[in-house]
Design a protein around this motif. Structure first.
Motif, short mmCIF file in Angstrom:
data_model
loop_
_atom_site.label_atom_id
_atom_site.label_comp_id
_atom_site.label_asym_id
_atom_site.label_seq_id
_atom_site.Cartn_x
_atom_site.Cartn_y
_atom_site.Cartn_z
N VAL A 61 16.43 40.38 48.12
CA VAL A 61 16.54 41.09 49.39
C VAL A 61 15.90 42.48 49.32
CG1 VAL A 61 18.67 39.86 49.94
CG2 VAL A 61 18.81 42.11 48.85
N ALA A 62 15.33 42.85 48.18
CA ALA A 62 14.75 44.19 48.04
C ALA A 62 13.69 44.41 49.12
CB ALA A 62 14.12 44.34 46.65
N GLY A 63 13.74 45.59 49.74
CA GLY A 63 12.79 45.92 50.78
C GLY A 63 13.14 45.38 52.15
N GLN A 64 14.33 44.76 52.30
CA GLN A 64 14.73 44.19 53.58
C GLN A 64 15.99 44.83 54.15
OE1 GLN A 64 14.69 39.77 53.51
NE2 GLN A 64 13.84 39.95 51.46
N GLY A 65 16.66 45.69 53.38
CA GLY A 65 17.92 46.27 53.80
C GLY A 65 17.77 47.45 54.74
N THR A 179 35.41 33.90 48.83
CA THR A 179 34.63 34.60 49.83
C THR A 179 35.55 35.04 50.97
OG1 THR A 179 34.06 32.63 51.14
CG2 THR A 179 32.62 33.17 49.26
N ASP A 180 35.04 35.95 51.79
CA ASP A 180 35.81 36.47 52.92
C ASP A 180 35.31 35.85 54.22
OD1 ASP A 180 37.31 38.22 51.31
OD2 ASP A 180 35.70 39.70 51.37
N PRO A 181 36.18 35.74 55.25
CA PRO A 181 35.75 35.14 56.52
C PRO A 181 34.56 35.85 57.17
CG PRO A 181 38.15 35.23 56.40
CD PRO A 181 37.64 35.99 55.21
N GLY A 182 34.45 37.16 56.98
CA GLY A 182 33.34 37.89 57.59
C GLY A 182 32.17 38.14 56.66
N GLN A 183 32.12 37.44 55.54
CA GLN A 183 31.12 37.76 54.51
C GLN A 183 29.69 37.52 54.98
OE1 GLN A 183 32.55 36.79 50.72
NE2 GLN A 183 30.90 37.83 49.67
N ALA A 184 29.45 36.48 55.75
CA ALA A 184 28.09 36.22 56.23
C ALA A 184 27.61 37.32 57.16
CB ALA A 184 28.02 34.87 56.92
N LEU A 185 28.52 37.88 57.95
CA LEU A 185 28.14 38.96 58.87
C LEU A 185 27.73 40.20 58.11
CD1 LEU A 185 30.96 38.53 61.54
CD2 LEU A 185 28.61 37.65 61.62
N LEU A 186 28.35 40.44 56.96
CA LEU A 186 27.97 41.57 56.13
C LEU A 186 26.71 41.27 55.34
CD1 LEU A 186 28.65 44.39 55.05
CD2 LEU A 186 30.14 43.31 53.35
N TYR A 187 26.63 40.07 54.79
CA TYR A 187 25.46 39.73 53.96
C TYR A 187 24.18 39.77 54.78
CZ TYR A 187 22.38 37.53 50.63
OH TYR A 187 21.33 37.31 49.78
N ARG A 188 24.22 39.38 56.05
CA ARG A 188 22.99 39.32 56.85
C ARG A 188 22.36 40.70 57.03
NH1 ARG A 188 23.41 39.76 62.59
NH2 ARG A 188 21.96 38.02 62.84
N LEU A 189 23.12 41.77 56.83
CA LEU A 189 22.56 43.12 56.94
C LEU A 189 21.59 43.42 55.80
CD1 LEU A 189 25.70 45.16 58.06
CD2 LEU A 189 23.94 44.04 59.47
N ASN A 190 21.54 42.55 54.78
CA ASN A 190 20.52 42.68 53.75
C ASN A 190 19.14 42.27 54.25
OD1 ASN A 190 22.19 43.47 51.40
ND2 ASN A 190 23.13 41.46 51.68
N GLY A 191 19.06 41.68 55.44
CA GLY A 191 17.76 41.37 56.01
C GLY A 191 17.58 39.98 56.57
N ASP A 192 18.45 39.01 56.20
CA ASP A 192 18.32 37.65 56.71
C ASP A 192 19.16 37.53 57.99
OD1 ASP A 192 18.28 34.99 57.33
OD2 ASP A 192 18.67 34.29 55.29
N LEU A 193 18.50 37.70 59.13
CA LEU A 193 19.20 37.71 60.41
C LEU A 193 19.20 36.35 61.10
CD1 LEU A 193 17.95 41.14 61.81
CD2 LEU A 193 20.01 40.64 60.51
N ASN A 194 18.96 35.28 60.36
CA ASN A 194 19.01 33.94 60.93
C ASN A 194 20.35 33.74 61.65
OD1 ASN A 194 19.14 31.16 61.42
ND2 ASN A 194 18.07 30.65 59.53
#
Length: 290
Positions: A61-65, A179-194
């Protein structure tokens, strides 16, 4: 034609410059659950800028955050590949790190399509990335396998057979990661907004009951579990990680990773107990240093 084999393989490599900051690294670690139990273990090596180390899978994810600013719309912007995003799945991932990643830095990343395989009912696009520092040091290399459902049958080569699976004996270690219920919502901020990982309607149209966790989030979770559980918390000891994504996991569920030690390194397999032990990561290997 959705896939133009000659155009895809004949395209010139794409080079771009990226940069990242400590904030990007901290967000990545937090999105993998670091510091979840801060009242007992704040995991400062992952969550605090003093003496911060970098999980090798941050390279994905480097360069996408946040330091990258606004990101372009999600899509498959690849020469010779014009497909519906809802048919796209991340099929496999490999990463080799050639030196410990710094908490902040920059690199030049070169991307090229190395193969397009015909699996009959699907096409598999293999993307290779290599990153070099401003001093021309090779930092990391990756290969991503992108499965595109319904796009096979174009007459291409089927590609290599899957590598051997896990050894026929009990694992040497078993690592559990929740994992946490909201984990995908946080992870997507690394750059993968699918939207597959956030929008219930989009996920439903893709055949899922609800948004799923990113495959690369599962990948990072397993890498962190290895470093924390087997490598004395030393991220620099994890040199490579190669996996096949065999199934999805919903945020809030658990990953149980079995680990076998072999002469060639570690063999891994991750499953989800809430789904009856359904496989999540298979045909996985890791190289570690002493």
């Amino acid at each position: 034609m959705p896939i133009d084999l000659d155009k895809a393989l004949g395209a010139e490599p794409v080079t771009r410059d990226i940069a990242w900051s400590r904030r990007d690294v901290l967000l990545y670690h937090l999105s993998l659950g670091a510091g979840r139990d801060a009242h007992t273990d704040p995991e400062l090596r992952w969550t605090f800028e003093r003496d911060l180390q970098v999980l090798p899978t941050f390279a994905m994810v480097a360069g996408q955050g946040p330091s990258a600013g606004d990101l372009p719309p999600v899509g498959m912007d690849l020469p010779g590949v014009d497909v519906d995003l809802r048919r796209v799945l991340h099929g496999g991932q490999s990463l080799t790190v050639h030196r410990a990643l710094p908490p902040e830095g920059s690199a030049t990343v070169t991307t090229r399509t190395t193969n397009v395989w015909d699996k009959g009912k699907a096409a598999v696009v293999v993307l290779e990335n290599s990153a070099r520092s401003p001093y021309d040091e090779l930092l990391w290399t990756t290969q991503m396998q992108i499965w595109i459902r319904g796009e096979g049958g174009f007459g291409g080569e089927p590609g290599p057979d899957a590598p051997h699976g896990q050894p026929g004996r009990d694992p040497d270690h078993v690592l559990e990661t929740r994992t946490d219920p909201g984990q995908a919502l946080l992870y997507r901020l690394n750059g993968d907004l699918n939207p597959l990982h956030a929008d219930p309607d989009f996920a439903g149209a893709a055949g899922f009951d609800r948004p799923i966790l990113h495959g690369l989030a599962s990948y990072g979770l397993v890498a962190k579990a290895l470093v924390d559980g087997l490598l004395d918390g030393d991220a620099a000891r994890l040199r490579s990680l190669d996996v096949r994504f065999a199934g999805s996991i919903f945020p809030g569920q658990t990953l149980v990773t079995s680990v076998w030690r072999t002469d060639d390194g570690l063999v891994l397999a991750s499953a989800c107990p809430e789904r009856g032990g359904a496989p999540v990561l298979t045909h996985a290997t890791a190289e570690v240093s002493p």
